[in-house]
Design an enzyme around this catalytic site. Sequence first.
Site, PDB file in Angstrom:
ATOM      1  N   GLU A 107      -4.692   7.464  -4.808  1.00  0.00           N
ATOM      2  CA  GLU A 107      -4.952   6.503  -6.165  1.00  0.00           C
ATOM      3  C   GLU A 107      -5.976   7.211  -6.809  1.00  0.00           C
ATOM      4  OE1 GLU A 107      -4.624   2.622  -5.625  1.00  0.00           O
ATOM      5  OE2 GLU A 107      -2.572   2.513  -4.918  1.00  0.00           O
ATOM      6  N   ARG A 143       1.089  -1.020  -0.008  1.00  0.00           N
ATOM      7  CA  ARG A 143      -0.031  -0.210   0.004  1.00  0.00           C
ATOM      8  C   ARG A 143       0.765   1.278  -0.129  1.00  0.00           C
ATOM      9  NH1 ARG A 143      -3.163  -2.706  -1.490  1.00  0.00           N
ATOM     10  NH2 ARG A 143      -5.359  -3.237  -1.015  1.00  0.00           N
ATOM     11  N   HIS A 163      -1.457   0.080  -9.701  1.00  0.00           N
ATOM     12  CA  HIS A 163      -2.140  -0.729  -8.914  1.00  0.00           C
ATOM     13  C   HIS A 163      -2.603  -1.810  -9.625  1.00  0.00           C
ATOM     14  CE1 HIS A 163      -4.300  -1.066  -4.670  1.00  0.00           C
ATOM     15  NE2 HIS A 163      -3.898  -2.249  -5.262  1.00  0.00           N
TER      16      HIS A 163
HETATM   17  N1  LIG Z   1      -0.976  -4.351  -5.303  1.00  0.00           N
HETATM   18  C1  LIG Z   1      -1.811  -5.321  -4.990  1.00  0.00           C
HETATM   19  O1  LIG Z   1      -2.724  -5.264  -6.034  1.00  0.00           O
HETATM   20  C2  LIG Z   1      -2.077  -6.034  -4.070  1.00  0.00           C
HETATM   21  C3  LIG Z   1      -1.611  -5.498  -2.607  1.00  0.00           C
HETATM   22  N2  LIG Z   1      -1.746  -6.291  -1.716  1.00  0.00           N
HETATM   23  C4  LIG Z   1      -1.466  -5.827  -0.275  1.00  0.00           C
HETATM   24  O2  LIG Z   1      -0.614  -6.705   0.357  1.00  0.00           O
HETATM   25  C5  LIG Z   1      -0.631  -6.884   1.672  1.00  0.00           C
HETATM   26  C6  LIG Z   1      -0.307  -7.977   1.978  1.00  0.00           C
HETATM   27  O3  LIG Z   1      -1.269  -9.365   1.224  1.00  0.00           O
HETATM   28  P1  LIG Z   1      -1.046 -10.774   1.980  1.00  0.00           P
HETATM   29  O4  LIG Z   1       0.305 -11.262   2.137  1.00  0.00           O
HETATM   30  O5  LIG Z   1      -2.031 -11.304   1.152  1.00  0.00           O
HETATM   31  O6  LIG Z   1      -1.752 -10.620   3.574  1.00  0.00           O
HETATM   32  P2  LIG Z   1      -1.224 -11.516   4.779  1.00  0.00           P
HETATM   33  O7  LIG Z   1      -2.034 -10.972   5.668  1.00  0.00           O
HETATM   34  O8  LIG Z   1      -1.062 -12.662   4.496  1.00  0.00           O
HETATM   35  O9  LIG Z   1       0.341 -10.907   5.342  1.00  0.00           O
HETATM   36  C7  LIG Z   1       0.430  -9.730   5.738  1.00  0.00           C
HETATM   37  C8  LIG Z   1       1.563  -9.971   6.720  1.00  0.00           C
HETATM   38  O10 LIG Z   1       1.997  -8.597   7.203  1.00  0.00           O
HETATM   39  C9  LIG Z   1       2.508  -8.779   8.483  1.00  0.00           C
HETATM   40  N3  LIG Z   1       2.653  -7.358   9.284  1.00  0.00           N
HETATM   41  C10 LIG Z   1       1.764  -6.861   9.614  1.00  0.00           C
HETATM   42  N4  LIG Z   1       2.013  -5.650  10.437  1.00  0.00           N
HETATM   43  C11 LIG Z   1       3.473  -5.784   9.958  1.00  0.00           C
HETATM   44  C12 LIG Z   1       4.644  -4.723  10.474  1.00  0.00           C
HETATM   45  N5  LIG Z   1       4.144  -3.758  11.074  1.00  0.00           N
HETATM   46  N6  LIG Z   1       5.646  -5.171  10.075  1.00  0.00           N
HETATM   47  C13 LIG Z   1       6.104  -6.298   9.068  1.00  0.00           C
HETATM   48  N7  LIG Z   1       4.992  -7.237   8.814  1.00  0.00           N
HETATM   49  C14 LIG Z   1       3.770  -6.904   9.154  1.00  0.00           C
HETATM   50  C15 LIG Z   1       1.232  -9.745   9.067  1.00  0.00           C
HETATM   51  O11 LIG Z   1       1.821 -10.417  10.153  1.00  0.00           O
HETATM   52  C16 LIG Z   1       1.355 -10.740   7.823  1.00  0.00           C
HETATM   53  O12 LIG Z   1       2.287 -11.780   8.050  1.00  0.00           O
HETATM   54  C17 LIG Z   1      -2.301  -6.498   1.579  1.00  0.00           C
HETATM   55  O13 LIG Z   1      -2.588  -5.836   2.977  1.00  0.00           O
HETATM   56  C18 LIG Z   1      -2.594  -5.582   0.613  1.00  0.00           C
HETATM   57  O14 LIG Z   1      -2.452  -4.417   1.226  1.00  0.00           O
HETATM   58  C19 LIG Z   1      -2.411  -7.805  -1.824  1.00  0.00           C
HETATM   59  C20 LIG Z   1      -2.706  -8.025  -2.938  1.00  0.00           C
HETATM   60  C21 LIG Z   1      -2.580  -7.248  -4.248  1.00  0.00           C
HETATM   61  O1  LIG Z   2      -6.066  -7.307  -2.922  1.00  0.00           O
HETATM   62  C1  LIG Z   2      -5.451  -6.267  -2.740  1.00  0.00           C
HETATM   63  O2  LIG Z   2      -5.210  -5.732  -1.429  1.00  0.00           O
HETATM   64  C2  LIG Z   2      -5.174  -5.309  -3.756  1.00  0.00           C
HETATM   65  O3  LIG Z   2      -4.579  -4.259  -3.622  1.00  0.00           O
HETATM   66  C3  LIG Z   2      -5.891  -5.575  -4.979  1.00  0.00           C
HETATM   67  O4  LIG Z   2      -6.599  -4.431  -5.289  1.00  0.00           O
HETATM   68  P1  LIG Z   2      -7.691  -4.368  -6.385  1.00  0.00           P
HETATM   69  O5  LIG Z   2      -8.758  -5.242  -6.124  1.00  0.00           O
HETATM   70  O6  LIG Z   2      -7.033  -4.767  -7.954  1.00  0.00           O
HETATM   71  O7  LIG Z   2      -8.151  -2.885  -6.653  1.00  0.00           O
END
Ligand SMILES: NC(=O)C1=CN([C@@H]2O[C@H](COP(=O)(O)OP(=O)(O)OC[C@H]3O[C@@H](n4cnc5c(N)ncnc54)[C@H](O)[C@@H]3O)[C@@H](O)[C@H]2O)C=CC1
Ligand SMILES: O=C(O)C(=O)COP(=O)(O)O
Length: 618
Positions: free
Chosen positions: A335, A306, A354
């Site tokens: 965004e 993010r 994104h």
């Molecule tokens: N750019 C995109 O399209 C996408 C972005 N994302 C972002 O990626 C993030 C992670 O997704 P997932 O891995 O599926 O979530 P997840 O919940 O599996 O992993 C997040 C990890 O971050 C850790 N965490 C929490 N606070 C922390 C800190 N202060 N320092 C270090 N680690 C910390 C948690 O313990 C957890 O293991 C989401 O929250 C989302 O914002 C996810 C999918 C797509």
């Molecule tokens: O799953 C997430 O956290 C994402 O950031 C994906 O975002 P989007 O659904 O592509 O707008």
Amino acid sequence: MASSATACTKPILPSAFTVSETEKSILCHVSFTKPTPILQKLSHANNRQRVNAVKTVEQREASCGGARGWEEAGEKARILVSEKLGEAGLRVLREFGEVECAYELTAEELCRKISCCDALIVRSGTKVTREVLGAAKGRLKVVGRAGVGIDNVDLQAATELGCLVVNAPTANTIAAAEHAIALLAAMARNVSQADASLKAGKWQRSKYVGVSMVGKTLAVMGFGKVGSEVARRAKGLGMHVIAHDPYAPADRARAIGVDLVSFDQAISTADFVSLHMPLTPTTNKVFNDNTFAKMKKGVRIVNVARGGVIDEDALVRALDSGIVAQAALDVFTEEPPSKDSKLVQHENVTVTPHLGASTKEAQEGVAIEIAEAVLGALKGELSATAVNAPMVAPEVLSELAPYVVLAEKLGRLAVQLVSGGSGIKSVKILYRSARGPDDLDTRLLRAMVTKGIIEPISNTIVNLVNADFIAKQKGLRISEEKVVVDSSPEQPVDSIQVQISGVESKFASAVSESGPISIEGKVKFGEPHLTCVGSFDVDVSLEGNLILCRQVDQPGMIGIVGNILGDQNVNVSFMSVGRTSRRKKAIMAIGVDEEPNTDALDNIGAVPAIEEFVFLKL
Ligand SMILES: NC(=O)C1=CN([C@@H]2O[C@H](COP(=O)(O)OP(=O)(O)OC[C@H]3O[C@@H](n4cnc5c(N)ncnc54)[C@H](O)[C@@H]3O)[C@@H](O)[C@H]2O)C=CC1
Ligand SMILES: O=C(O)C(=O)COP(=O)(O)O
């Protein structure tokens, strides 16, 4: 006994008792509550009014609002999809409800539409603010986030308003991880800059000499689903991977060959840093001037998490000073970012709009995942991907189902035994069970007792999502005690007792020897039963309405009361007598199908041997 009338549209109190505003509200409310399936009660707003059929969208929007829902209105559930969702998910949704896809709504438009919606499905581009949730006026039951990050949904407001939030946490993991690796490689080899240069007619081979990834240290910040997939892939590229995540188990990291290290250690030793933590108050701008200053000079940063986890102005400064050699960013604080954003325009920055989750495969997967979660929520099921409600395993849920009904009925009965005007502050729920305290998940039961107590005395809708919050907000302290008893371990619960202390009861016999109003129930043959009132044992099925009388234990009492009710055409469904000792005091619990009128209740009150009585609606 004194007599009085209620202001309810339905007369439901015995004339023998004075009626407080609280009691009127209890009784008016109860009399309008339509029975709903157990689980719908858990996750749905209770919709109490019928809505007339309306014709045009505009008319419907104008007439929506209030806690009206599709079930009460006899309509299909209305599902608003405010961002592009995969066709496969839309098909699933359309089989169940009326789906409206309306993209790029302004906040005002969303607020207007939302009052007619039972579910809202968003991605990262829709801000589901307190205003939006409030504008739903109780109708919106579920917000589905088609993706992982829920930082665009005001979770606190959703919880307060009893709106369930679900996400689709798994289907885009690989897409996001692949995008991080794509950006990592593209950044290291200047792909986007070289591409733009060549398209501009230049051939700048020496300008775009890159850096190799093999043998370099990558710090994965946030070792969750995406972070660990990135780590796996980076290992395949020959990188040395370390990770920082305060909550990740070390053995999971070890299994991938990754060392979990402190934040400072990670950022100070890494050549590449890839961000995969959620945006929370703790991670907000966690990469700032201070943290950049601790990084290795020439570090390269990838952000597919993010935008808000980076202080973007600080990153521009770090890029200008050379601390950060390059950044590859998929996400931004705002965004889309402004066209003249220094960060986006920076020559050492590679950007994508994104796109992390944007593969065909991920979008189809996410769409199905969220459609199923939202439909489950609309049907009243508890979701495995609920973000703001306890997740309860399906087997626990089915086992507890009859106790859920019992818990709500006991709460509802207990509150009606409280004399109006005395505020309820302290409730204790005592579970007797053959199982040890750790083997009994009582969150559902506590929520239902809370619902039973609060809903009759307020306009607040209580469900599993907001029960604890509402109780706290109303100053209601709900404590629980689990007592192991010698009963069948097949049954999760032997009995549930609800005690309300620090209040007066309008039925003195409901006050136990130890002080609080106390009632207890069990599930028998799958049905909830009341088994104890104060110190009196009774045994009545909790259905319809209930009259509790305390009388002198003498022959003929059942006949007398039965005749009074029969004369008024009120059918007695069951009767049970409990007594302290022979020919002393007894409690008669009488179940009635119909609501006795004031005359019938007056006549019961006038029977000399009856010392007190109360009429209760279940
Ligand atoms: N750019 C995109 O399209 C996408 C972005 N994302 C972002 O990626 C993030 C992670 O997704 P997932 O891995 O599926 O979530 P997840 O919940 O599996 O992993 C997040 C990890 O971050 C850790 N965490 C929490 N606070 C922390 C800190 N202060 N320092 C270090 N680690 C910390 C948690 O313990 C957890 O293991 C989401 O929250 C989302 O914002 C996810 C999918 C797509
Ligand atoms: O799953 C997430 O956290 C994402 O950031 C994906 O975002 P989007 O659904 O592509 O707008």
